[in-house]
Design a protein around this motif. Structure first.
Motif, PDB file in Angstrom:
ATOM      1  N   GLY A 143     -24.966 -26.341  95.158  1.00  0.00           N
ATOM      2  CA  GLY A 143     -25.442 -25.342  96.096  1.00  0.00           C
ATOM      3  C   GLY A 143     -26.149 -24.200  95.394  1.00  0.00           C
ATOM      4  O   GLY A 143     -25.820 -23.836  94.257  1.00  0.00           O
ATOM      5  N   PHE A 144     -27.109 -23.603  96.103  1.00  0.00           N
ATOM      6  CA  PHE A 144     -27.941 -22.559  95.503  1.00  0.00           C
ATOM      7  C   PHE A 144     -28.112 -21.434  96.510  1.00  0.00           C
ATOM      8  O   PHE A 144     -28.637 -21.626  97.607  1.00  0.00           O
ATOM      9  CB  PHE A 144     -29.306 -23.145  95.127  1.00  0.00           C
ATOM     10  N   VAL A 145     -27.664 -20.238  96.135  1.00  0.00           N
ATOM     11  CA  VAL A 145     -27.804 -19.027  96.941  1.00  0.00           C
ATOM     12  C   VAL A 145     -28.687 -18.060  96.174  1.00  0.00           C
ATOM     13  O   VAL A 145     -28.485 -17.838  94.972  1.00  0.00           O
ATOM     14  CB  VAL A 145     -26.426 -18.389  97.227  1.00  0.00           C
ATOM     15  N   ALA A 189     -33.253 -29.967  98.170  1.00  0.00           N
ATOM     16  CA  ALA A 189     -31.903 -29.714  98.670  1.00  0.00           C
ATOM     17  C   ALA A 189     -31.502 -30.736  99.726  1.00  0.00           C
ATOM     18  O   ALA A 189     -30.353 -31.223  99.731  1.00  0.00           O
ATOM     19  CB  ALA A 189     -31.824 -28.301  99.247  1.00  0.00           C
ATOM     20  N   GLU A 190     -32.419 -31.073 100.605  1.00  0.00           N
ATOM     21  CA  GLU A 190     -32.099 -32.021 101.661  1.00  0.00           C
ATOM     22  C   GLU A 190     -31.969 -33.444 101.121  1.00  0.00           C
ATOM     23  O   GLU A 190     -31.204 -34.250 101.660  1.00  0.00           O
ATOM     24  CB  GLU A 190     -33.135 -31.912 102.783  1.00  0.00           C
ATOM     25  N   PRO A 203     -26.541 -27.299  99.540  1.00  0.00           N
ATOM     26  CA  PRO A 203     -26.851 -26.114 100.342  1.00  0.00           C
ATOM     27  C   PRO A 203     -27.921 -25.257  99.664  1.00  0.00           C
ATOM     28  O   PRO A 203     -27.958 -25.148  98.437  1.00  0.00           O
ATOM     29  CB  PRO A 203     -25.515 -25.361 100.409  1.00  0.00           C
ATOM     30  N   LEU A 204     -28.788 -24.655 100.483  1.00  0.00           N
ATOM     31  CA  LEU A 204     -29.799 -23.712 100.003  1.00  0.00           C
ATOM     32  C   LEU A 204     -29.793 -22.532 100.965  1.00  0.00           C
ATOM     33  O   LEU A 204     -30.115 -22.674 102.137  1.00  0.00           O
ATOM     34  CB  LEU A 204     -31.177 -24.360  99.972  1.00  0.00           C
ATOM     35  N   ARG A 220     -17.694 -22.746 104.049  1.00  0.00           N
ATOM     36  CA  ARG A 220     -17.294 -23.283 105.360  1.00  0.00           C
ATOM     37  C   ARG A 220     -17.988 -24.599 105.693  1.00  0.00           C
ATOM     38  O   ARG A 220     -17.696 -25.226 106.709  1.00  0.00           O
ATOM     39  CB  ARG A 220     -17.620 -22.263 106.446  1.00  0.00           C
ATOM     40  N   GLY A 221     -18.958 -24.976 104.868  1.00  0.00           N
ATOM     41  CA  GLY A 221     -19.694 -26.210 105.126  1.00  0.00           C
ATOM     42  C   GLY A 221     -20.810 -26.045 106.125  1.00  0.00           C
ATOM     43  O   GLY A 221     -21.309 -27.029 106.685  1.00  0.00           O
ATOM     44  N   ALA A 222     -21.210 -24.785 106.383  1.00  0.00           N
ATOM     45  CA  ALA A 222     -22.279 -24.533 107.355  1.00  0.00           C
ATOM     46  C   ALA A 222     -23.632 -24.868 106.739  1.00  0.00           C
ATOM     47  O   ALA A 222     -24.071 -24.215 105.804  1.00  0.00           O
ATOM     48  CB  ALA A 222     -22.256 -23.071 107.790  1.00  0.00           C
ATOM     49  N   GLU A 223     -24.279 -25.884 107.229  1.00  0.00           N
ATOM     50  CA  GLU A 223     -25.583 -26.272 106.703  1.00  0.00           C
ATOM     51  C   GLU A 223     -26.365 -26.987 107.784  1.00  0.00           C
ATOM     52  O   GLU A 223     -25.803 -27.608 108.674  1.00  0.00           O
ATOM     53  CB  GLU A 223     -25.426 -27.183 105.473  1.00  0.00           C
ATOM     54  N   GLY A 224     -27.650 -26.880 107.709  1.00  0.00           N
ATOM     55  CA  GLY A 224     -28.568 -27.562 108.606  1.00  0.00           C
ATOM     56  C   GLY A 224     -29.871 -27.652 107.863  1.00  0.00           C
ATOM     57  O   GLY A 224     -29.910 -27.500 106.638  1.00  0.00           O
TER      58      GLY A 224
END
Length: 434
Positions: free
Chosen positions: A106-108, A126-127, A132-133, A326-330
């Motif tokens: 993941g990358f923030v 990322a996809e 996560p991005l 939380r695993g929030a991704e789209g």
């Protein structure tokens, strides 16, 4: 224990400036609260910055020090989420992003230049890997405008987004208005107070706002980030006299990033604009940011808050970290990256709107006839006109606002004004945003 119970977010933080140190402070101060809200522990394992010896106001001795930021994403680092706060569209920030996302880490980031320039490439990567991005802190500091566009307003067809996205410029314009000061004088004060950098080009020439506006356009309209074709003007040429005329006409001058759907297509632009004083965004003062979004279902929504600084920006970074936990991704850019449309921006000369034009002319008979003749021949209609005083050299100001017209006609009018012998200096033009 369940697999969910075994989860842990292990951070590698690249960049320990104001924001990076702020993230460390928040995690250390609110460790139990963050774990409860994330649903799992959030821990820092490693950090990276150019100077180990610098005092950052926080104890870093408990964390591994990594000299090369890209190594935070290496196999064996133990890091499963990288936080990039280095800055810059290329160099180590881009290398770290590619490495982390390519490995599914993941990358923030708070790096608007990186997302505005390489956003599609990074989102595709990322996809592909499932990483996560997140980049909430890249636009408008502590205001959750990315989340609003990507999630809260996802059921709307967005019609327009307008924002005050640079606190430095808003601070300068606010002081010019309230104290009657010249641009250069306020800029010097802003530099001394830390609101402006020693080299303020990035802020006052609109580049910072352009990066942020490019990101908002992508999220609003599903287009590829396109910083290269985004018309950008700064505030260097705003004079106190324009501030005063704006006030007299019922407006306030703000540097805006605008992206909107029009009959011609999607317009995206950055420039100072005259905003009616009744508008919410006109009343945002000092270094504060604000964004106004119009959606077809929700109507107008307004977001206001601190656009920079340790606390607000670190707060936005933490929000992204908790979303990852939380695993929030789209779709990383609001829609799948491979389905992003070319931006195909509408040229600014096709913009339809109303305009403010200020001329300084000789105080002599026949001047108004010359001016109105040019306006008529270029099909620009006058809505209002002011004439004020006589300078010692005989020059007077003529200020006019136009009815709606196309910008190409206004540009042609201005070009012709400069050829008139009665015009004493380059005309000033500002767009009026309703």
């Amino acid at each position: 224990m369940s697999k969910q119970d075994d989860r842990k977010i292990i951070l590698g933080i690249a960049g320990l400036g104001t924001v990076g140190a702020g993230v460390v402070k928040i995690i250390e101060k609110h460790k139990a609260l963050i774990a409860a809200r994330a649903g799992c522990p959030v821990e820092i394992k490693a950090v990276s910055a150019r100077d180990r010896s610098r005092d950052r106001g926080v104890d870093l001795s408990a964390y591994d020090w990594v000299d090369n930021a890209v190594d935070l994403a290496e196999e064996g680092s133990g890091v499963n989420l990288v936080v990039e706060l280095i800055g810059g569209s290329d160099g180590p920030a881009l290398a770290l992003a590619r490495k982390a996302l390519g490995r599914g880490i993941g990358f923030v980031t708070a790096n608007k230049a990186l997302i505005a320039t390489h956003g599609k490439e990074l989102a595709v990567l990322a996809e592909e890997t499932g990483a996560p991005l997140k980049f909430e802190a890249a636009v408008a500091g502590g205001i959750p405008i990315i989340k609003a566009l990507r999630e809260g307003l996802a059921g709307n067809a967005i019609e327009s987004v307008r924002g005050i996205l640079n606190g430095t410029c808003n601070y300068i314009l606010t002081r010019m208005e309230h104290e009657g000061l010249a641009f250069d004088d306020v800029l010097k004060d802003a530099q001394q107070l830390g609101y402006a950098e020693a080299d303020p080009t990035f802020d006052i020439d609109g580049i910072d706002t352009a990066h942020k506006t490019a990101i908002l356009a992508t999220l609003a309209f599903g287009t590829e980030p396109d910083i290269e074709n985004l018309p950008t003007e700064g505030i260097r040429n705003i004079a106190p006299v324009d501030i005063e005329y704006a006030k007299e006409l019922g407006y306030r001058i703000k540097l805006l990033g605008v992206t909107q759907q029009t009959a011609e297509g999607i317009e995206t632009r950055v420039h100072p604009a005259m905003v009616p004083t009744r508008a919410a965004i006109a009343n945002v003062m000092g270094p504060t940011n604000a964004v106004v979004v119009n959606g077809d279902a929700v109507g107008q929504t307004v977001y206001e808050g601190a656009g920079a600084g340790e606390g607000p920006t670190a707060s936005a970074v933490m929000g992204d970290i908790l979303d990852v936990a939380r695993g929030a991704e789209g779709p990383r850019l609001g829609v799948p990256a491979t389905s992003l449309k070319p931006s195909n921006p509408v040229p600014v000369v096709k913009h339809r709107g109303t305009y403010y034009i200020r001329l300084r002319v000789n105080d002599q008979p026949g001047v108004m006839a010359d001016i109105t003749k040019v306006l008529a021949e270029e099909n620009v209609s006058i809505e209002s006109m002011l004439q004020r005083g006589s300078a010692s050299d005989g020059g007077v100001y003529i200020v006019l606002t136009t009815h709606e017209t196309v910008e190409a006609s206004v540009a042609a009018t201005l070009d012709r004004f400069t050829t008139l012998q009665c015009v004493l200096e380059t005309p000033t033009m500002l767009r009026i945003e309703a």
